[in-house]
Scaffold this active site. Structure first.
Site, PDB file in Angstrom:
ATOM      1  N   GLY A 172       1.055  -1.525   0.118  1.00 36.79           N
ATOM      2  CA  GLY A 172       0.116  -0.384   0.150  1.00 36.79           C
ATOM      3  C   GLY A 172       0.721   1.373   0.083  1.00 36.79           C
ATOM      4  N   LEU A 218      -0.687   7.313   2.257  1.00 34.50           N
ATOM      5  CA  LEU A 218      -0.144   8.594   2.921  1.00 34.50           C
ATOM      6  C   LEU A 218       0.754   7.731   4.276  1.00 34.50           C
ATOM      7  CD1 LEU A 218      -2.284  11.195   4.416  1.00 34.50           C
ATOM      8  CD2 LEU A 218      -0.967  11.209   2.839  1.00 34.50           C
ATOM      9  N   ALA A 219       0.411   5.948   5.070  1.00 33.94           N
ATOM     10  CA  ALA A 219       1.329   5.174   5.696  1.00 33.94           C
ATOM     11  C   ALA A 219       1.932   4.958   4.809  1.00 33.94           C
ATOM     12  CB  ALA A 219       0.515   4.403   6.547  1.00 33.94           C
ATOM     13  N   GLY A 220       1.386   3.972   4.076  1.00 34.80           N
ATOM     14  CA  GLY A 220       2.174   3.266   3.187  1.00 34.80           C
ATOM     15  C   GLY A 220       3.779   4.381   2.681  1.00 34.80           C
ATOM     16  N   SER A 262     -17.054  17.852   2.259  1.00 35.68           N
ATOM     17  CA  SER A 262     -16.790  18.001   3.449  1.00 35.68           C
ATOM     18  C   SER A 262     -17.555  18.719   4.478  1.00 35.68           C
ATOM     19  CB  SER A 262     -15.730  19.161   3.943  1.00 35.68           C
ATOM     20  OG  SER A 262     -15.041  19.948   4.792  1.00 35.68           O
ATOM     21  N   ARG A 304     -20.116  13.624  13.980  1.00 35.60           N
ATOM     22  CA  ARG A 304     -20.456  13.165  12.928  1.00 35.60           C
ATOM     23  C   ARG A 304     -21.451  12.220  12.968  1.00 35.60           C
ATOM     24  NH1 ARG A 304     -14.829  12.471   9.698  1.00 35.60           N
ATOM     25  NH2 ARG A 304     -14.609  14.586   8.894  1.00 35.60           N
ATOM     26  N   ARG A 357     -14.182   8.630  14.872  1.00 34.24           N
ATOM     27  CA  ARG A 357     -12.252   9.452  14.896  1.00 34.24           C
ATOM     28  C   ARG A 357     -12.878  10.739  14.095  1.00 34.24           C
ATOM     29  NH1 ARG A 357     -10.114  11.366  10.000  1.00 34.24           N
ATOM     30  NH2 ARG A 357     -11.835  10.353   8.785  1.00 34.24           N
ATOM     31  N   LEU A 405      -5.410  11.990   8.403  1.00 28.08           N
ATOM     32  CA  LEU A 405      -3.634  11.729   7.301  1.00 28.08           C
ATOM     33  C   LEU A 405      -2.936  12.310   8.228  1.00 28.08           C
ATOM     34  CD1 LEU A 405      -5.245  15.014   5.246  1.00 28.08           C
ATOM     35  CD2 LEU A 405      -5.534  12.294   5.038  1.00 28.08           C
TER      36      LEU A 405
END
Lengths: 671, 253
Positions: free
Chosen positions: A41, A44-46, A285, A338, A464, A470
């Site tokens: 992947g 952003l993380a990978g 958004s 949310r 979350r 991010l």
């Protein structure tokens, strides 16, 4: 029941990470050259992990199913990224970001991990600016911030409505630098189909080249799963079409525990479904709720008239409208979190007040905001007797400056002008807080197998907060994993290259090939999407925004039956040695059909309401909070980590008890 | 204009793989709602084909909200079809009429060889980025504070406008020379406008342009078609800026 070792370091919460880094084992630069790491992947993380590990000197092999690492779905994140920089001087600190994240997660996350996340958040912004990420700035040339839901400070950095895109392109550029140096071996259009364990440790993967169909063996000293969330189990979600759980599910089946699968975020402001052909849902958004007012008609006759076109929403007077969030939650109104906003929309639509043909839509109305801004502007411009038209024009200009790109996107999709008629919105699956269980080192219960970003369960608890995904992805990849993985790899400096011509690789490859051959040779009667859509419907109706015991038990039985039917009657045209999108989908849906069952099992086990998980049996019975979600800290303040045992619903539950030493557990109230 | 339920004729490029010849093949689809996206219409066609145990049409797509840059169809002679400032996935069927015949082709460029049907290989774009599309800073997080260097809002905004490129390749597909100048110009401009990009500015522009030429992209003759078809509205002023950068890099040390 075994207890899981989270490996949280001892000591004061603010010192844990520093002390930990001071004491871990390091790998010297010469030895890093002899160590390989696989990263699955490139979001952003990978992407950030691959770039950093390569820069440190490890040999990285990165994999993505897209045609370029730049296209991972992190790119679609709009709003922003949180960091406790306190540039606004409004009292922000690492502790406050930590506190907000734990509270926002409804007290179901691990304190030490969240504190570390808040602590490294400031480095992310420094790093990204140095990489050339064009964050929004003020006229003095310094970085601008905006505020997001559920917090009292302005700590969100942003790049227009495309923050995810800019951060991902930052990662992609850092990767490109390492690809050019030969330190990252990039495998585009490749999909991981299994993990390979040797002597109990993760030592490689089996991947399919999506262009040639070739099944490949890749070995490494550690495997990092950064493959994102599993929201597409609902078929319709805001995830990309290809987003899938396969990599995470394969490691689960090989021994990694899967934690809290029932924690799913259903985002309230998405564009509603328009028909059965719908392939995905589009998020707008949540900043829109700062100025938009949410309502449905008070009377069912008006609902009917709007649906059959004899009335327009603008024909209804104020008295004929039910601003249900303002009615139920006078303190927070349209700005409730949310999960609360989503459930309230569902409640009205279930009662028959949905305003479009599918019955699943509510209005988000900017008329009041346009009026308010218009009057303000008229005053500022000394227009004492401004006409109603002039006021509307002035107000619309302000709304356009704030939300223009979102309004344009809405108009492209729905073909209605949201400046003139209210938008229609409905909740949609957006993010999954659950995922592969990891300890403080981000290692799964398979030694040498790590999970980062949305793929792991760790930092967001049961809900979350906006602009935190991010932050977590980049924190894990840039600043946490590069330390923790070194501690593990320091024991591998004498191991040497991992050979792939071993019985372990052989066996894993054979399983993968057999499954592929089954799909292409099974001349069934139904397409893969046929099954995916039915699964999505079961999940949405019985394991969606509101869950109860009867429905969950039905869901478990229905998913099991659907899976059996899938393995008899699925049809996959084309061969295995070529581009074959149906074959790719078949493998992914097969895994969703197992994950869905574990998801429902977890939801059945957790007989409390917390964050995105709402059990109808667990509500406040009286007092001011009557009917609201009720958390049960005495019974459920634990992470539910499931061990695979053959059938998803027979998975064995392991509990990681959550300890709250630095934050007091409280009920969330928005009344 | 639009219809609740349209019947359409599709003429689609089918090509089994890179080494065989392709051809246009005709299909019919019916009961297409004007609320469908173009790719959802393609889904309907593919479901029909799968039901007949025929191979569906291969095409790249992923986010379906106009940001990942995967989708790439040349529709009735236009990159991403008739609507303006949208990707193929954001194009809706209300842009078409009942009875229309729609021609659907892959991006056509020497540097974008067809993989299958409407799917092309855009790895040449990645290789241009490998040549210089980055700032050489370590990812340790030990850089200076993010606010240490103020950047004029105007420059930051212009850098952002250039950085919105999604790398879809519509600019190349629509250009009669199959030039990648808008794509490369956008990246060069983003970094040229920021102080962080200055240190390597000369090498960057030269290396990226050299790789672009090596990949077989054509030259720019200023027709401006790229700007018209770009789904993100990237301005051709970025090409001018790249040319200035290139010129100054080659005549100074």
């Amino acid at each position: 029941m075994s207890t899981l070792d989270s490996k949280v370091p001892k000591g004061d919460i603010a010192d844990k990470w520093t002390n930990y880094k001071n004491k871990i084992d390091l790998v010297n630069p010469a030895n890093k050259r002899n160590i390989d790491v696989i990263v699955v992947g490139t979001g952003l993380a990978g992407g950030s992990a691959a770039a950093t590990l390569a820069e440190l000197g490890y040999n990285v092999k990165a994999f993505c199913y897209q045609d370029s690492p730049r296209r991972a779905h992190s790119i679609a994140a709009q709003g922003g990224i949180n960091a406790a920089k306190n540039y606004q001087g409004d009292g922000d600190s690492a502790y406050r970001l930590f506190y907000d994240t734990v509270k926002g997660g409804d007290y179901r996350s691990r304190e030490a991990n969240v504190y570390r996340l808040a602590e490294v958040s400031t480095n992310i912004i420094d790093q990204c600016v140095a990489q050339g990420v064009p964050f929004a700035r003020d006229y003095g040339g310094l970085l601008d911030n905006r505020s997001f839901g559920g917090v009292l400070v302005s700590r969100t950095f942003y790049a227009k409505g495309q923050t995810g895109q800019q951060l991902l392109l930052g990662c992609y550029s850092a990767m490109n630098r390492q690809i050019a140096r030969g330190k990252i071996e990039m495998h585009n259009r490749h999909e991981m189909l299994d993990v390979v364990k040797v002597d109990g440790k993760a030592r490689g993967i089996i991947a399919r080249n999506l262009v040639t169909g070739e099944i490949e063996r890749h070995s490494a000293h550690a495997v990092v799963i950064a493959s994102g969330g599993y929201g597409n189990v609902y078929f319709l979600s805001t995830n990309a079409m290809g987003s899938n759980t396969t990599a995470a599910w394969k490691v689960h089946k090989k021994g990694a525990y899967f934690a809290n699968p029932c924690y799913t975020q259903i985002h309230p402001t998405c564009i509603p479904r328009s028909g059965d052909y719908q392939s995905k849902l589009t998020l707008m958004s949540e900043s829109l709720r700062n100025d938009g007012r949410i309502w449905v008609p008070k009377n069912l006759e008006d609902v009917e008239a709007i649906r059959n076109g004899t009335k327009k929403p603008t024909d209804l007077s104020e008295e004929e409208r039910d601003y249900y969030l303002e009615r139920r939650y006078p303190a927070f109104g349209n700005l409730v979190p949310r999960d609360v906003a989503s459930r309230a929309a569902k409640e009205r639509c279930d009662a028959g007040y949905g305003v479009n043909a599918t019955g699943e839509a509510v209005y988000l109305d900017f008329k009041s905001a346009i009026e308010r801004y218009g009057k303000e502007q008229a005053k500022l411009q000394n227009l004492d007797n401004a006409s109603q038209e002039k006021i509307t024009e002035l107000g619309a200009a302000i709304v356009k400056a704030k939300y223009g790109n979102l309004f344009q996107m809405y108009e492209k999709i729905v073909a209605e002008d949201p400046y003139k008629t209210p938008m229609m919105i409905y909740p949609a699956t957006h993010y999954t807080m659950g995922g592969v269980w990891v300890d403080y080192n981000l290692m799964t219960t398979i030694p040498g197998c790590y999970a980062i970003g949305e793929a792991n369960f760790s930092d967001h608890g049961a809900n979350r907060l906006g602009a935190s995904a991010l932050m977590q992805g980049l924190a894990d990849g840039y600043f946490v994993l590069p330390y923790t993985i070194g501690d593990y790899l320091s024991h591998d400096i004498r191991t040497g290259k991992i050979p792939t011509d071993t019985p372990e690789f052989e066996a894993a490859e054979k399983d993968v090939k057999e499954r592929i051959e089954f799909f292409v040779n099974n001349k069934g009667t139904h397409s893969v999407d046929y099954y995916h859509k039915i699964l999505g419907k079961i999940m949405w109706e019985k394991v969606g925004m509101s869950r109860n015991e009867t429905g969950l038990k039905e869901a478990i039985a229905e998913i099991k039956a659907l899976r059996e039917d899938f393995w008899k009657n699925v049809s996959v045209p084309g061969g295995s040695d070529q581009v074959n999108a149906e074959l790719e989908k078949a493998g992914r849906v097969a895994d969703f059909l197992e994950l869905g069952e574990l998801f429902a099992t977890d939801a059945l086990n957790r007989n409390e309401s917390c964050g995105g998980h709402f059990r109808e049996e667990s509500v406040e019975l009286d007092g001011e909070q009557k009917g609201e979600a009720k958390r049960k800290d005495d019974e459920y303040a634990y992470v539910a980590a499931w061990e695979y045992k053959g059938e998803p619903s027979e998975a064995v539950l392991h509990k990681e008890q959550l300890e709250f030493n630095d934050i007091e557990l409280k009920q969330r109230s928005y009344k | 204009m639009s219809q609740e339920s349209m019947n359409l004729t599709l003429k689609i490029w089918r090509q089994a793989n890179a080494s065989v010849k392709g051809e246009m093949v005709e299909y019919k689809v019916s009961e297409i709602s004007d609320h469908m996206s173009f790719l959802e219409m393609m889904d309907v066609l593919n479901e029909q084909l799968v039901a007949k145990n025929e191979e569906p049409v291969a095409f790249d797509h992923d986010c379906r909200e106009g940001i990942c840059g995967s989708c790439s169809m040349h529709i009735n002679g236009e990159s991403h079809g008739p609507d303006k400032a949208v990707t193929t996935c954001q194009l809706h069927m209300r842009s078409f009429n009942d009875g229309d015949t729609i021609h659907i082709e892959p991006w056509r460029a020497k540097a974008f060889p067809v993989i299958k049907d409407l799917m092309v290989d855009r790895s040449s774009f990645d290789r241009i980025q490998h040549a210089g599309g980055f700032i050489s800073v370590n990812t340790s997080g030990n850089t200076q504070d993010a606010n240490a260097i103020p950047i004029r809002k105007e420059d930051a905004d212009m850098a952002m406008d250039a950085a919105t490129c999604i790398g879809c390749g519509a600019c190349v597909a629509t250009c009669k020379n199959a030039s990648a100048m808008l794509f490369v110009g956008a990246k060069v401009s983003q970094f040229a406008l920021l102080p962080q990009g200055q240190v390597e500015a000369k090498e960057r522009v030269q290396n990226m342009v050299a790789q672009m030429d090596k990949e077989g992209f054509g030259a720019c003759t200023n027709t401006g078609a790229c700007e018209v078809e770009c789904p993100k509205g990237i301005s051709i002023s970025n090409i001018a800026r790249m040319n200035r950068e290139y010129l100054s890099a080659t005549i100074t040390k």
